[in-house]
Design an enzyme around this catalytic site. Structure first.
Site, PDB file in Angstrom:
ATOM      1  NE  ARG A   1       2.116  11.822  -0.109  1.00 57.35           N
ATOM      2  CZ  ARG A   1       1.443  10.696   0.050  1.00 57.35           C
ATOM      3  NH1 ARG A   1       2.059   9.541  -0.084  1.00 57.35           N
ATOM      4  NH2 ARG A   1       0.161  10.713   0.341  1.00 57.35           N
ATOM      5  CB  VAL A   2       6.222  10.770   4.587  1.00 56.60           C
ATOM      6  CG1 VAL A   2       5.710   9.649   5.483  1.00 56.60           C
ATOM      7  CG2 VAL A   2       7.711  10.588   4.306  1.00 56.60           C
TER       8      VAL A   2
ATOM      9  CG  ASP B   1      -2.213   7.105   5.185  1.00 58.18           C
ATOM     10  OD1 ASP B   1      -1.901   7.315   3.989  1.00 58.18           O
ATOM     11  OD2 ASP B   1      -2.796   6.076   5.559  1.00 58.18           O
TER      12      ASP B   1
ATOM     13  CB  THR C   1      -1.814   1.602   1.031  1.00 57.47           C
ATOM     14  OG1 THR C   1      -1.395   2.877   0.576  1.00 57.47           O
ATOM     15  CG2 THR C   1      -1.132   1.294   2.339  1.00 57.47           C
TER      16      THR C   1
HETATM   17  N1  GLY Z   1      -2.178   5.938   1.739  1.00 56.26           N
HETATM   18  C1  GLY Z   1      -0.891   5.941   1.197  1.00 56.26           C
HETATM   19  C2  GLY Z   1      -0.343   7.263   0.955  1.00 56.26           C
HETATM   20  O1  GLY Z   1      -1.090   8.224   0.847  1.00 56.26           O
HETATM   21  O2  GLY Z   1       0.862   7.385   0.874  1.00 56.26           O
END
Ligand code: GLY
Length: 287
Positions: free
Chosen positions: A179-180, A182, A151
């Site tokens: 799916r989302v 953090d 990320t």
């Molecule tokens: N840290 C990015 C995700 O898990 O979507």
């Protein structure tokens, strides 16, 4: 103006970086940090510096965000991004978008809006209403062999003492459609409060969300400087057997970073420090 200090730190993700990708990771982070630093050096705002730096990381296919986003289980891109203004506590975030080249731009446009988070088609329609480019077809993911686990993000501190944080991701490769993680969740993948500090994270999104890892670092910065507060990620990650990295700047402009991943591509600079770009925290001896 409270202080003439400024500082910026960016990350390109907590992950294992193949030896032949180390230089690209370091250079991509260095370029993004330098662009943000130039804004801060001339007196620009922390939000603008964070937005520009994350846009550059989204445009660099080295990183899993924007152009470098990975495919989910359906073979599609779903990107998430969030940005926060530490002065006003305004938040903008988008999730599960697949037609935006720069999700962080759409998130930044939301800073003057009431909603904190827009998803999917609604987020893309909002971006279009703000004049941002929206592709006619979903963007294509990078090939599976290029898919990493990372990320991008930035934390910035401007000369007026304001903080901002921004995080953007292409998610985790092969996850369920819809799916989302953090990255667009305040207190999860990002947060900023001028009174305390600001953070941006990368790593296992479910673990970061379940343990409120960003919020824990913010809480730690109430009592200690950023270089120490970032260690607050260690216990919750260990508890869940998860992997992540964090960058932070506290309310006095001190920079911190920590990770338990093999690598964490990071670059930082400040009013009194030349730009440093590294791919592991061991390469930096600290302040
Ligand atoms: N840290 C990015 C995700 O898990 O979507």
């Amino acid at each position: 103006m409270a202080d003439r200090h400024w500082a910026i730190i960016v990350h390109g993700g907590a992950r294992t970086i193949a030896p032949d990708r180390i230089v690209a990771n370091r250079n991509g982070c260095a370029a993004a940090a330098a662009a943000g630093a130039a804004i801060l050096e001339r007196g620009g705002g922390a939000v603008e510096a964070a937005r520009v730096a994350v846009c550059m990381l989204e445009d660099d296919p080295t990183f899993n965000a924007g152009r470098g986003s990975v495919a989910n289980a359906a073979g599609e891109i779903e990107m998430d991004a969030g940005i926060m203004d530490g002065e006003t506590l305004a938040i903008g975030a988008v999730a599960a978008v697949h037609r935006l080249h720069n999700p962080v731009e759409a998130a930044a446009e939301m800073l003057d809006q009431v909603p904190v988070l827009l998803v999917g088609k609604g987020a893309e329609a909002f971006a279009r209403s703000r004049g941002l480019p929206v592709a006619s077809k979903p963007l294509r993911p990078v090939p599976a062999e290029a898919a990493g686990h990372d990320t991008v993000g930035c934390v910035a501190f401007d000369r007026a003492g304001h903080l901002a944080a921004a995080t953007s991701t292409g998610g985790l490769a092969g996850t369920l459609s819809g799916r989302v993680g953090d990255a667009p969740l305040p207190g999860g993948g990002f947060y900023a409060d001028d009174a305390i500090g600001a953070v941006s994270l990368s790593g296992d999104g479910e673990a970061i969300a379940r343990m409120l890892v960003g919020a824990r670092v913010m809480r730690a910065m109430e009592d200690m400087p950023a270089p120490e507060a970032v260690r607050a990620i260690r216990a919750p990650l260990q508890r869940l057997g998860a992997e992540a990295g964090v960058i932070a700047i506290d309310a006095r402009g001190r920079i911190g970073l920590d990770h338990n991943s093999d690598h964490f591509a990071v670059a930082f600079a400040s009013a009194d420090r030349e730009l440093v770009a590294i791919t592991h925290s061991d390469e930096w001896t600290g302040e």
